[in-house]
Design a protein around this motif. Structure first.
Motif, PDB file in Angstrom:
ATOM      1  N   ASP A 279      -3.158  -7.977 -13.598  1.00 39.37           N
ATOM      2  CA  ASP A 279      -3.656  -8.500 -12.328  1.00 39.37           C
ATOM      3  C   ASP A 279      -2.562  -9.084 -11.451  1.00 39.37           C
ATOM      4  OD1 ASP A 279      -6.375  -7.813 -12.618  1.00 39.37           O
ATOM      5  OD2 ASP A 279      -6.606  -9.430 -14.076  1.00 39.37           O
ATOM      6  N   THR A 280      -1.354  -9.196 -12.011  1.00 38.48           N
ATOM      7  CA  THR A 280      -0.225  -9.658 -11.198  1.00 38.48           C
ATOM      8  C   THR A 280       0.956  -8.740 -11.463  1.00 38.48           C
ATOM      9  OG1 THR A 280       0.758 -11.056 -12.904  1.00 38.48           O
ATOM     10  CG2 THR A 280      -0.966 -12.059 -11.525  1.00 38.48           C
ATOM     11  N   LEU A 281       1.870  -8.719 -10.540  1.00 40.59           N
ATOM     12  CA  LEU A 281       3.034  -7.867 -10.709  1.00 40.59           C
ATOM     13  C   LEU A 281       3.871  -8.322 -11.899  1.00 40.59           C
ATOM     14  CD1 LEU A 281       4.348  -5.390  -9.421  1.00 40.59           C
ATOM     15  CD2 LEU A 281       5.731  -6.923  -8.021  1.00 40.59           C
TER      16      LEU A 281
ATOM     17  N   TYR B 282       0.708  -5.860  -5.684  1.00 39.52           N
ATOM     18  CA  TYR B 282       1.931  -6.005  -4.906  1.00 39.52           C
ATOM     19  C   TYR B 282       1.685  -6.722  -3.581  1.00 39.52           C
ATOM     20  CZ  TYR B 282       6.013  -4.995  -2.108  1.00 39.52           C
ATOM     21  OH  TYR B 282       7.107  -5.131  -1.287  1.00 39.52           O
ATOM     22  N   SER B 283       0.698  -6.226  -2.825  1.00 41.28           N
ATOM     23  CA  SER B 283       0.528  -6.749  -1.460  1.00 41.28           C
ATOM     24  C   SER B 283      -0.514  -7.855  -1.366  1.00 41.28           C
ATOM     25  CB  SER B 283       0.120  -5.610  -0.521  1.00 41.28           C
ATOM     26  OG  SER B 283      -1.188  -5.161  -0.853  1.00 41.28           O
ATOM     27  N   GLY B 284      -1.359  -7.980  -2.394  1.00 45.26           N
ATOM     28  CA  GLY B 284      -2.421  -8.974  -2.335  1.00 45.26           C
ATOM     29  C   GLY B 284      -3.578  -8.575  -1.450  1.00 45.26           C
ATOM     30  N   LYS B 285      -3.491  -7.367  -0.867  1.00 49.44           N
ATOM     31  CA  LYS B 285      -4.588  -6.906  -0.024  1.00 49.44           C
ATOM     32  C   LYS B 285      -5.764  -6.496  -0.887  1.00 49.44           C
ATOM     33  CE  LYS B 285      -1.615  -5.356   3.745  1.00 49.44           C
ATOM     34  NZ  LYS B 285      -0.868  -4.181   4.212  1.00 49.44           N
ATOM     35  N   PRO B 286      -6.971  -6.485  -0.283  1.00 48.52           N
ATOM     36  CA  PRO B 286      -8.158  -6.172  -1.082  1.00 48.52           C
ATOM     37  C   PRO B 286      -8.160  -4.729  -1.587  1.00 48.52           C
ATOM     38  CG  PRO B 286      -8.727  -6.364   1.246  1.00 48.52           C
ATOM     39  CD  PRO B 286      -7.304  -6.785   1.119  1.00 48.52           C
ATOM     40  N   SER B 287      -8.806  -4.539  -2.726  1.00 43.82           N
ATOM     41  CA  SER B 287      -8.887  -3.230  -3.356  1.00 43.82           C
ATOM     42  C   SER B 287     -10.260  -3.093  -4.001  1.00 43.82           C
ATOM     43  CB  SER B 287      -7.777  -3.097  -4.404  1.00 43.82           C
ATOM     44  OG  SER B 287      -8.170  -2.288  -5.489  1.00 43.82           O
ATOM     45  N   THR B 288     -10.748  -1.855  -4.107  1.00 35.99           N
ATOM     46  CA  THR B 288     -12.098  -1.656  -4.653  1.00 35.99           C
ATOM     47  C   THR B 288     -12.091  -1.078  -6.063  1.00 35.99           C
ATOM     48  OG1 THR B 288     -12.167   0.550  -3.690  1.00 35.99           O
ATOM     49  CG2 THR B 288     -13.097  -1.253  -2.376  1.00 35.99           C
ATOM     50  N   GLN B 289     -10.931  -0.663  -6.536  1.00 35.38           N
ATOM     51  CA  GLN B 289     -10.880  -0.106  -7.895  1.00 35.38           C
ATOM     52  C   GLN B 289      -9.462  -0.177  -8.439  1.00 35.38           C
ATOM     53  OE1 GLN B 289     -11.857   4.108  -7.852  1.00 35.38           O
ATOM     54  NE2 GLN B 289     -10.594   4.484  -6.053  1.00 35.38           N
ATOM     55  N   ARG B 290      -9.366  -0.165  -9.744  1.00 33.62           N
ATOM     56  CA  ARG B 290      -8.055  -0.102 -10.383  1.00 33.62           C
ATOM     57  C   ARG B 290      -7.617   1.361 -10.460  1.00 33.62           C
ATOM     58  NH1 ARG B 290      -6.802  -4.784 -13.455  1.00 33.62           N
ATOM     59  NH2 ARG B 290      -8.533  -6.278 -13.347  1.00 33.62           N
ATOM     60  N   VAL B 291      -6.330   1.596 -10.409  1.00 34.18           N
ATOM     61  CA  VAL B 291      -5.819   2.957 -10.595  1.00 34.18           C
ATOM     62  C   VAL B 291      -4.891   2.938 -11.802  1.00 34.18           C
ATOM     63  CG1 VAL B 291      -6.065   3.537  -8.166  1.00 34.18           C
ATOM     64  CG2 VAL B 291      -3.884   2.608  -8.986  1.00 34.18           C
TER      65      VAL B 291
ATOM     66  N   GLY C 259       2.668   0.958 -21.975  1.00 28.95           N
ATOM     67  CA  GLY C 259       1.873   2.184 -21.931  1.00 28.95           C
ATOM     68  C   GLY C 259       1.181   2.355 -20.596  1.00 28.95           C
ATOM     69  N   PHE C 260      -0.132   2.597 -20.662  1.00 28.21           N
ATOM     70  CA  PHE C 260      -0.933   2.811 -19.455  1.00 28.21           C
ATOM     71  C   PHE C 260      -1.412   1.462 -18.927  1.00 28.21           C
ATOM     72  CE2 PHE C 260      -2.694   7.413 -20.185  1.00 28.21           C
ATOM     73  CZ  PHE C 260      -1.394   7.890 -20.187  1.00 28.21           C
ATOM     74  N   ILE C 261      -1.340   1.281 -17.620  1.00 28.52           N
ATOM     75  CA  ILE C 261      -1.808   0.020 -17.042  1.00 28.52           C
ATOM     76  C   ILE C 261      -2.752   0.296 -15.872  1.00 28.52           C
ATOM     77  CG2 ILE C 261      -1.162  -2.197 -16.026  1.00 28.52           C
ATOM     78  CD1 ILE C 261       1.578  -1.903 -17.285  1.00 28.52           C
ATOM     79  N   TYR C 262      -3.939  -0.277 -15.959  1.00 28.92           N
ATOM     80  CA  TYR C 262      -4.885  -0.196 -14.843  1.00 28.92           C
ATOM     81  C   TYR C 262      -4.679  -1.420 -13.976  1.00 28.92           C
ATOM     82  CZ  TYR C 262      -7.387   3.654 -17.049  1.00 28.92           C
ATOM     83  OH  TYR C 262      -7.713   4.865 -17.578  1.00 28.92           O
ATOM     84  N   ALA C 263      -4.454  -1.171 -12.686  1.00 29.43           N
ATOM     85  CA  ALA C 263      -4.213  -2.303 -11.791  1.00 29.43           C
ATOM     86  C   ALA C 263      -4.734  -1.976 -10.394  1.00 29.43           C
ATOM     87  CB  ALA C 263      -2.718  -2.626 -11.741  1.00 29.43           C
ATOM     88  N   HIS C 264      -4.987  -3.013  -9.643  1.00 30.90           N
ATOM     89  CA  HIS C 264      -5.452  -2.841  -8.265  1.00 30.90           C
ATOM     90  C   HIS C 264      -4.297  -2.471  -7.343  1.00 30.90           C
ATOM     91  CE1 HIS C 264      -9.682  -3.880  -8.448  1.00 30.90           C
ATOM     92  NE2 HIS C 264      -9.381  -4.765  -9.406  1.00 30.90           N
ATOM     93  N   TRP C 265      -4.636  -1.625  -6.392  1.00 31.17           N
ATOM     94  CA  TRP C 265      -3.617  -1.112  -5.462  1.00 31.17           C
ATOM     95  C   TRP C 265      -4.268  -1.025  -4.090  1.00 31.17           C
ATOM     96  CZ3 TRP C 265      -4.156   4.472  -4.171  1.00 31.17           C
ATOM     97  CH2 TRP C 265      -3.191   4.940  -3.292  1.00 31.17           C
ATOM     98  N   ASP C 266      -3.499  -1.303  -3.054  1.00 23.43           N
ATOM     99  CA  ASP C 266      -4.104  -1.405  -1.721  1.00 23.43           C
ATOM    100  C   ASP C 266      -4.327  -0.061  -1.027  1.00 23.43           C
ATOM    101  OD1 ASP C 266      -1.631  -0.598  -0.777  1.00 23.43           O
ATOM    102  OD2 ASP C 266      -1.006  -2.604  -0.132  1.00 23.43           O
TER     103      ASP C 266
ATOM    104  N   GLY D 227     -10.996  -6.489  -6.177  1.00 26.37           N
ATOM    105  CA  GLY D 227      -9.784  -7.147  -6.644  1.00 26.37           C
ATOM    106  C   GLY D 227      -8.750  -7.150  -5.536  1.00 26.37           C
ATOM    107  N   VAL D 228      -7.536  -7.579  -5.893  1.00 19.88           N
ATOM    108  CA  VAL D 228      -6.463  -7.556  -4.905  1.00 19.88           C
ATOM    109  C   VAL D 228      -5.264  -6.816  -5.461  1.00 19.88           C
ATOM    110  CG1 VAL D 228      -7.193  -9.695  -3.759  1.00 19.88           C
ATOM    111  CG2 VAL D 228      -5.539  -9.800  -5.649  1.00 19.88           C
ATOM    112  N   CYS D 229      -4.577  -6.136  -4.576  1.00 20.56           N
ATOM    113  CA  CYS D 229      -3.414  -5.328  -4.947  1.00 20.56           C
ATOM    114  C   CYS D 229      -2.350  -6.187  -5.615  1.00 20.56           C
ATOM    115  CB  CYS D 229      -2.854  -4.661  -3.685  1.00 20.56           C
ATOM    116  SG  CYS D 229      -1.302  -3.775  -3.953  1.00 20.56           S
TER     117      CYS D 229
END
Lengths: 493, 493
Positions: B423-425, B478-487, B438-445, B474-476
């Motif tokens: 959830d944080t960089l 990197y940018s902290g902007k809003p996001s609707t899904q993890r990638v 390995g694989f990381i799911y995280a929010h992206w803007d 969630g929030v990206c």
């Protein structure tokens, strides 16, 4: 005949070109000398590949893959090889394009020039023997029995679909052996494999022989070949198997320690057939209505066409066709049911005739009621009703066998009827130019000089010195010098 | 471990290179960036081809073949495509070599310069769509469902056997459709085919997803992919399926008359997998002793090694091995009997272990007396005696199924254990660089800018936006902007 499809009699060469297009086998691409092999043509090649590949594996071979690119310097290593293959080839000189500084399109980036140019393989002896050097140390590493399925490029001046194209598909076997005897055995074995494939699968009779020095593969000690007779009387070389001696081993310094721990150069063979065989297939069997495919090779052996006038009949007829199709498929027969309702039965009949499907089954409401189908054979164009009761599958299998045998016999009979002996150059020319010209056995004095002179005077070349040729005393038709056997002459593709 | 074969732990990259050579899968050729695929490696590719080709045909596709050469001007026709593929490619500029006037070797004949340079295909959209233009007039000509098995060339700077080579082998499907819906359906269908092939045949679990715009195929509207997890925590893109919209139809002016007789541009897809899959296979399943092949794919599923000390035992043991081999072969199992008497059993055990054969049967005089074999499974390295009485074939088949399932489960468990959410960089970097990264799911803007920045900072890229991804606010990172899904992020091959 339709205006756009001449008969063989009218214009054999144009008939061939039109047939290739109409049967949807191939078409010329916008790239000079390169064809597009269409799905139906490619399915014939896939069948050839499958049968040949099984034969190669049964004789102990395995497949591998070597680079498309050959460094320019490799070509110079075998003296004869370079003469044969360095002349017309595709040369890669750069590895990058860039935007044209004038803004229009792309140009070659002059900064991306290769240190050494790369040639697109015209054949792979050089790249493969440079690799075998690392695989072979001792007699324990031998034999190497490798085949490759690949594309190759030869920059041909005059091209014709399947027969001679700039890029073509082929297989090339490259084997390495500890003794001359073993390599010669392999060369002859693969010639036999090709001959069996031609006769039993393609339904094309062939003459096995050895090439004259003038027609030898560049770098070979002996080139064996199978020569086939085309309907217009010309010969087509349908496959070659080369005994390469130690030429490539010497060029690439490939030695092995024998059982006595002495170093010897390795013995080599190479052998190949190509998509050219599709050209041979067409010109051996086809008629003025299109292709005729031998059942063993045909991608579709039986096509079933449902026939109905009214929508009410459609379902029952189609249902029965599917049932028959399933039955045939379960028996291992390659079958297609043509259910396309945008096309009329008559149109479909002509299409499958053009595409050479050996057996066509027609089924209409009356056939349905009588539990029978109309069976049309492509080779003889005869039709009969056949009951679905009793041993239907057996009868269809017999029919397929019969068609395979008939196609073979027809072209063999034609070849035999058009094979002659000539004892003088005048007879030779008259026979060759006559309307039934074909294969001519004649005495030759064994020199390249005479061979080239006869070619210049008549257009015919020595196709091969047949194996197991009967010895017979005579005099050369050109020089009058003594000769011990006749050799096979013909005009050739 | 032998000095020349590091463990995965010691040096994963070197372990891979050594394994490829020791298992005789491939080797680097003397042509920059091009490999030689050795017979054992090629036999794995042949198995992949056979299974995939059957799957393509079952979904209605046919094979065809298009030219190796692409005229330079074709590459410029689709604006995005040229950016992606004109950069590093092999350029043919001449069609002849000649003897060097200075007498040494060959030089390019300056007289034989091509009017327009030809590019060795890096992918075939352009040459195929220039051909489809002639095949398509009306909706009746659609869909076209064509696949091609071919070699392609991309001038890569850094190459690695199977994973990234200048020339590689692949298949490329190129389909043409009358509607967007149908083309999208095809794109997704082929993605499913690839996923099923990866999971059921290769035994590799994959994540299906869609690429970000930045990672899209040059010329596509959408690129779908399957992403696999390698043992070192990196991702490997194992197959892609592209929805091309009408981009290539517009570039090559390919229109069809619809049912209302109005002209529309044709919709397209393309999809491909390559010899890269052999790299994926190695890095998913192999261990420090060599390859481990999933039985469904393995060219040899069972190897039988006769064991004897005295010449007197040899015949009876070998005879029994052949009998068992015949029995297994009759049951459709791919079996090899290793009768090479120049090598000791221990040497053979190590060799077949290195080559990843799933099951090894050992048979010595005592086994012969007890009518049993010693069964060694490659995956778990366990051994047991198995009676030849009773349902021996059934037990071997169960064992093969079990090995297939075990290999899949092992790499899936490893992947799942090394898949994280961040959830944080800072967390993201720590997880990625940790020893179990390995694989990381995280929010992206959703912006390319952020994607590239994260790559620059961490080395990880967005592998895909998984299909059926759960939505989650969630929030990206990197940018902290809003996001609707993890990638899905990972470092990648």
């Amino acid at each position: 005949m339709a205006k756009d499809f001449p008969t063989r009699q009218e214009n054999y060469s144009e008939w061939y070109n039109v047939l290739v297009k109409k049967a949807e086998l191939a078409e010329n691409s916008e790239v000079r000398g390169c064809m597009v092999i269409r799905p139906y043509g490619y399915s014939i090649w896939e069948r050839m590949q499958r049968v040949l590949d099984d034969m190669f594996k049964e004789t102990g071979h395995v497949n591998a893959y070597f680079p498309l690119f050959i460094p320019k310097s490799y070509l110079s290593k075998e003296a004869d090889h370079v003469e044969g293959f360095a002349k017309e080839c595709a040369v890669v000189t750069h590895h990058r394009l860039m935007a044209n500084p004038n803004g229009k399109g792309l140009v070659v980036d002059p900064e991306a020039k290769l240190e050494e140019e790369l040639i697109i393989r015209p054949t792979s002896e050089t790249i493969i023997w440079s690799t075998y050097k690392n695989w072979i140390q001792s007699y324990r590493d031998l034999p190497i029995l490798v085949n490759q399925w690949a594309n190759v490029v030869r920059w041909e001046l005059r091209t014709r679909m399947f027969l001679r194209t700039t890029e073509f598909l082929w297989q090339e076997g490259h084997t390495a052996h500890a003794s001359k005897e073993e390599a010669v055995f392999e060369t002859r074995q693969m010639l036999d494999v090709y001959a069996e494939f031609a006769e039993k699968t393609l339904g094309i009779p062939v003459i096995k022989g050895v090439k004259t020095p003038n027609e030898r593969f560049a770098g070979a000690e002996d080139t064996y070949c199978i020569e086939a007779f085309m309907q217009d009387g010309k010969a087509l070389q349908a496959g070659t198997s080369h005994f390469l001696g130690q030429n490539f081993a010497k060029a690439f310094d490939v030695k092995f320690a024998n059982k006595e721990n002495q170093l010897e150069y390795v013995w080599a063979t190479s052998w190949g057939v190509s998509t050219r065989l599709i050209g041979a297939l067409i010109m051996s069997h086809s008629d003025d209505d299109g292709l005729r495919l031998p059942p063993v090779l045909a991608p579709i052996q039986v096509v079933i066409v449902p026939i109905y006038r009214k929508e009410a009949e459609k379902e029952a007829v189609t249902e029965k066709c599917r049932e028959v199709g399933k039955m045939l498929k379960a028996a291992g027969i390659r079958v297609k049911i043509d259910e396309d309702d945008k096309k009329q039965p008559g149109w479909k009949f002509a299409e499958w005739e053009m595409k050479g499907v050996p057996v066509r089954l027609g089924m209409g409401p009356r056939d349905l009621a009588a539990n029978q189908v109309e069976v049309a054979r492509r080779d003889l164009k005869t039709k009969e009703n056949m009951s679905l009761d009793g041993d239907f599958i057996g009868k269809i299998n017999d029919l397929l066998d019969n068609i395979q045998a008939t196609l073979y016999q027809q072209i063999k009979d034609l070849r035999d009827a058009r094979t002659y002996k000539a004892d003088t150059l005048a007879d030779f020319k008259a026979l060759l130019e006559g309307e039934n010209g074909g294969f001519i056995y004649a005495h030759w004095d064994g020199t390249t000089e005479t061979e080239l002179k006869i070619k210049e005077l008549t257009g015919a070349t020595i196709r091969c010195i047949p194996l197991d040729n009967p010895l017979e005393e005579g005099v050369c038709i050109y020089s009058g010098k003594p000769s011990t056997q006749r050799v096979l002459f013909a005009k050739a593709y």
